[in-house]
Scaffold this motif. Structure first.
Motif, PDB file in Angstrom:
ATOM      1  N   LEU A   7       4.904   0.535   2.239  1.00  0.00           N
ATOM      2  CA  LEU A   7       3.561  -0.006   2.092  1.00  0.00           C
ATOM      3  C   LEU A   7       3.526  -1.332   1.349  1.00  0.00           C
ATOM      4  O   LEU A   7       2.758  -2.228   1.678  1.00  0.00           O
ATOM      5  CB  LEU A   7       2.681   1.005   1.330  1.00  0.00           C
ATOM      6  CG  LEU A   7       2.233   2.258   2.077  1.00  0.00           C
ATOM      7  CD1 LEU A   7       1.541   3.198   1.112  1.00  0.00           C
ATOM      8  CD2 LEU A   7       1.308   1.904   3.219  1.00  0.00           C
ATOM      9  N   ALA A   8       4.350  -1.458   0.286  1.00  0.00           N
ATOM     10  CA  ALA A   8       4.256  -2.617  -0.609  1.00  0.00           C
ATOM     11  C   ALA A   8       5.186  -3.736  -0.164  1.00  0.00           C
ATOM     12  O   ALA A   8       6.411  -3.602  -0.218  1.00  0.00           O
ATOM     13  CB  ALA A   8       4.589  -2.190  -2.046  1.00  0.00           C
ATOM     14  N   ARG A   9       4.589  -4.845   0.279  1.00  0.00           N
ATOM     15  CA  ARG A   9       5.360  -6.022   0.695  1.00  0.00           C
ATOM     16  C   ARG A   9       4.526  -7.243   0.363  1.00  0.00           C
ATOM     17  O   ARG A   9       3.390  -7.366   0.821  1.00  0.00           O
ATOM     18  CB  ARG A   9       5.681  -5.955   2.182  1.00  0.00           C
ATOM     19  CG  ARG A   9       6.570  -7.079   2.696  1.00  0.00           C
ATOM     20  CD  ARG A   9       6.977  -6.807   4.123  1.00  0.00           C
ATOM     21  NE  ARG A   9       7.828  -7.845   4.673  1.00  0.00           N
ATOM     22  CZ  ARG A   9       8.353  -7.836   5.900  1.00  0.00           C
ATOM     23  NH1 ARG A   9       8.109  -6.813   6.697  1.00  0.00           N
ATOM     24  NH2 ARG A   9       9.117  -8.824   6.319  1.00  0.00           N
ATOM     25  N   MET A  10       5.083  -8.161  -0.436  1.00  0.00           N
ATOM     26  CA  MET A  10       4.296  -9.278  -0.953  1.00  0.00           C
ATOM     27  C   MET A  10       5.008 -10.611  -0.753  1.00  0.00           C
ATOM     28  O   MET A  10       6.242 -10.679  -0.672  1.00  0.00           O
ATOM     29  CB  MET A  10       4.031  -9.074  -2.454  1.00  0.00           C
ATOM     30  CG  MET A  10       3.258  -7.803  -2.776  1.00  0.00           C
ATOM     31  SD  MET A  10       2.956  -7.588  -4.560  1.00  0.00           S
ATOM     32  CE  MET A  10       1.810  -8.962  -4.853  1.00  0.00           C
ATOM     33  N   THR A  21       7.418 -14.773  -9.199  1.00  0.00           N
ATOM     34  CA  THR A  21       5.961 -14.777  -9.312  1.00  0.00           C
ATOM     35  C   THR A  21       5.387 -14.264  -8.003  1.00  0.00           C
ATOM     36  O   THR A  21       5.535 -14.895  -6.960  1.00  0.00           O
ATOM     37  CB  THR A  21       5.429 -16.188  -9.607  1.00  0.00           C
ATOM     38  OG1 THR A  21       6.014 -16.670 -10.816  1.00  0.00           O
ATOM     39  CG2 THR A  21       3.915 -16.165  -9.760  1.00  0.00           C
ATOM     40  N   LEU A  22       4.750 -13.110  -8.069  1.00  0.00           N
ATOM     41  CA  LEU A  22       4.215 -12.474  -6.870  1.00  0.00           C
ATOM     42  C   LEU A  22       2.898 -13.112  -6.476  1.00  0.00           C
ATOM     43  O   LEU A  22       2.130 -13.573  -7.326  1.00  0.00           O
ATOM     44  CB  LEU A  22       4.030 -10.977  -7.127  1.00  0.00           C
ATOM     45  CG  LEU A  22       5.323 -10.234  -7.492  1.00  0.00           C
ATOM     46  CD1 LEU A  22       5.013  -8.830  -7.974  1.00  0.00           C
ATOM     47  CD2 LEU A  22       6.277 -10.189  -6.307  1.00  0.00           C
ATOM     48  N   ASN A  23       2.612 -13.090  -5.184  1.00  0.00           N
ATOM     49  CA  ASN A  23       1.427 -13.768  -4.684  1.00  0.00           C
ATOM     50  C   ASN A  23       0.446 -12.771  -4.064  1.00  0.00           C
ATOM     51  O   ASN A  23      -0.373 -12.196  -4.752  1.00  0.00           O
ATOM     52  CB  ASN A  23       1.840 -14.847  -3.684  1.00  0.00           C
ATOM     53  CG  ASN A  23       0.708 -15.785  -3.332  1.00  0.00           C
ATOM     54  OD1 ASN A  23      -0.352 -15.733  -3.940  1.00  0.00           O
ATOM     55  ND2 ASN A  23       0.935 -16.651  -2.356  1.00  0.00           N
ATOM     56  N   SER A  24       0.540 -12.525  -2.795  1.00  0.00           N
ATOM     57  CA  SER A  24      -0.410 -11.645  -2.115  1.00  0.00           C
ATOM     58  C   SER A  24       0.347 -10.741  -1.146  1.00  0.00           C
ATOM     59  O   SER A  24       1.542 -10.914  -0.895  1.00  0.00           O
ATOM     60  CB  SER A  24      -1.464 -12.466  -1.373  1.00  0.00           C
ATOM     61  OG  SER A  24      -0.847 -13.329  -0.412  1.00  0.00           O
ATOM     62  N   SER A  71       0.277  -6.746 -13.717  1.00  0.00           N
ATOM     63  CA  SER A  71      -0.421  -6.386 -12.491  1.00  0.00           C
ATOM     64  C   SER A  71      -0.332  -7.465 -11.408  1.00  0.00           C
ATOM     65  O   SER A  71      -0.968  -8.507 -11.502  1.00  0.00           O
ATOM     66  CB  SER A  71      -1.884  -6.085 -12.811  1.00  0.00           C
ATOM     67  OG  SER A  71      -2.592  -5.784 -11.645  1.00  0.00           O
ATOM     68  N   ASN A  72       0.486  -7.186 -10.374  1.00  0.00           N
ATOM     69  CA  ASN A  72       0.600  -8.058  -9.189  1.00  0.00           C
ATOM     70  C   ASN A  72       0.937  -9.509  -9.510  1.00  0.00           C
ATOM     71  O   ASN A  72       0.525 -10.416  -8.791  1.00  0.00           O
ATOM     72  CB  ASN A  72      -0.708  -8.014  -8.386  1.00  0.00           C
ATOM     73  CG  ASN A  72      -0.774  -6.797  -7.492  1.00  0.00           C
ATOM     74  OD1 ASN A  72       0.253  -6.206  -7.178  1.00  0.00           O
ATOM     75  ND2 ASN A  72      -1.970  -6.413  -7.101  1.00  0.00           N
TER      76      ASN A  72
END
Length: 463
Positions: A7-10, A21-24, A71-72
């Motif tokens: 499910l989680a792919r960013m 640094t994670l984005n969206s 968080s994200n």
């Protein structure tokens, strides 16, 4: 864990070999926060979670273990990162790849965090679903009174609070325990005490090795919602209450469920039982006096209930506190809450308290016949001794319990002849052990052969 990984792919907004640094979320996938909520039942994974990740960067990839720090937004890559070049999978090394900002990242908690093994939670009824005694009704406090199963506590001042099961609960939970201050104590004396707790049986704490040099670190986690913000306190203690670890947690926003964790280094001294006695006690304080306060974050050789300077909720009339998802586990990381089947959780509670009443009926005299009472047919007429066959408890209890009798059709503690609507006399246990009970009574003179005799019982052997 595989479901979350899928499910989680960013996307990312950083490059190089350093932190990511994670984005969206990539189209068709979710952010780590959203995916975590869908699979673990929590609104946000706490910062500092150790995760496994995989980076796909067109011509190269990397998999490794890192730390999800906020968080994200940020993922710190660990030293265990393993690089593999897609065009030549035989080429590998243990240093991070020079990632471009076109990369995509899969994230999932490590197996230690995403722990679904049974038995990790030392707390019983941490989700507050079992309430055999009160069945959702409010109960006023008294010293050593049990409310929801396995939870007790009390007061020793002028303040009063009530306890009851509530359906106001954090996401993923059905129930919480609600504490409401009904009489405030505006001048808390040094020896006043206000708290609720759970005593954990010693045989369930054997693996923690408390009292030895090999004592394990443990982590407490829970969801809390309070009408009064501030820094609340509590304590972990041993059976003799001469080893105490005060801790604190902060309620930041009023009337909002917040997730809290407290990590405690295991006590290497003191006496910690691994018998059927009290092995470890978890105490949540509501405003105890100075006698029971101590420095947070260290073991002390004294009887304490809270950390110095903690919020005293009992001083605010009408103040409320909801709590659920309480877990104590070995290790320095708060993992996902251990969810047990309702029947399994009920059986764990019945080791300490059992009732013959239907689960939706609170124990009381005169609740009516056909309400789950123990019944027996008489073999003799008249005022003779009636002995019921031995009844096995659904689980082996902690020790031989204390038994209380309830008449299903009158306001006394006698067996009832339900066929002629009269009471027996001299109702008592013929035998009782940790796994069974046999009841006897003297029938009425009007009892006939084949009369149905009924009686309710509760059996309690709490810590």
């Amino acid at each position: 864990m595989a479901d979350l990984l899928g499910l989680a792919r960013m996307t990312v907004s950083s490059s190089g070999t350093g932190s990511i640094t994670l984005n969206s979320a990539v189209t068709g996938f979710a952010t780590f926060d959203t995916a975590y909520n869908a699979t673990a039942g929590s609104t946000t994974p706490p910062g500092g979670v150790q995760v496994q990740y995989a980076i796909n960067d067109t011509t190269q990839s990397e998999q490794g273990t890192g730390v999800y720090t906020s968080s994200n937004t940020l993922l710190t890559r660990g030293s265990s990162a393993q690089k593999s070049v897609i065009t030549s999978i035989s080429t590998s090394q243990t240093t991070p790849i020079a990632m471009s900002n076109a990369a995509q990242v899969f994230i999932t908690p490590t197996p230690q965090y995403y722990n679904v093994l049974t038995g990790k939670n030392k707390i019983i009824n941490g989700a507050m679903e079992i309430d055999q005694r009160n069945v959702g009704a409010a109960s006023s406090t008294a010293l050593n009174t049990y409310w929801l199963d396995r939870w007790n506590g009390g007061t020793s001042g002028t303040g009063v609070f009530t306890i009851q099961q509530s359906t106001t609960a954090p996401a993923g939970f059905k129930n919480s325990m609600l504490i409401t201050v009904t009489t405030a104590d505006a001048a808390i004396a040094t020896t006043d005490a206000y708290y609720f707790n759970q005593k954990i049986e010693g045989i369930n704490c054997t693996d923690l090795n408390f009292g030895a040099s090999t004592a394990k670190t443990i982590t407490l986690s829970f969801w809390v919602r309070a009408s009064v913000t501030g820094t609340y306190g509590g304590v972990l203690s041993n059976s003799a209450i001469n080893r105490s670890y005060p801790f604190q947690y902060t309620v930041n926003t009023a009337n909002t469920f917040e997730y809290k964790t407290v990590t405690v280094a295991g006590d290497t001294t003191g006496t910690w039982l691994t018998t059927t006695g009290v092995g470890l006690t978890l105490i949540f304080d509501l405003g105890s006096g100075a006698t029971y306060q101590g420095a947070a974050g260290a073991w002390a050789a004294s009887a304490l209930l809270t950390a110095t300077g903690s919020t005293q909720m009992i001083s605010t009339n009408g103040a409320t506190l909801y709590i659920s998802g309480v877990q104590i586990e070995a290790g320095a990381l708060a993992t996902s809450f251990e969810r047990r089947q309702y029947g399994e959780e009920l059986a764990l509670c019945q080791r300490y308290y059992w009732k013959s009443f239907n689960q939706t009926t609170a124990p009381a005299q005169n609740v009516g016949i056909l309400s789950g009472e123990i019944t027996n047919f008489t073999m003799r007429a008249g005022a003779n001794l009636i002995v019921c066959p031995s009844l096995s408890f659904p689980v082996t209890m902690r020790a031989t319990p204390t038994v209380v009798f309830y008449n299903p059709a009158a306001a006394n503690a006698q067996m009832r002849d339900e066929s002629i609507a009269v009471d027996c006399t001299s109702t008592t246990t013929r035998t009782v052990s940790d796994n069974s009970i046999s009841i006897q009574a003297v029938a009425d003179a009007g009892t006939v052969v084949g009369s149905i005799m009924g009686v309710h019982v509760t059996a309690s052997i709490e810590l």
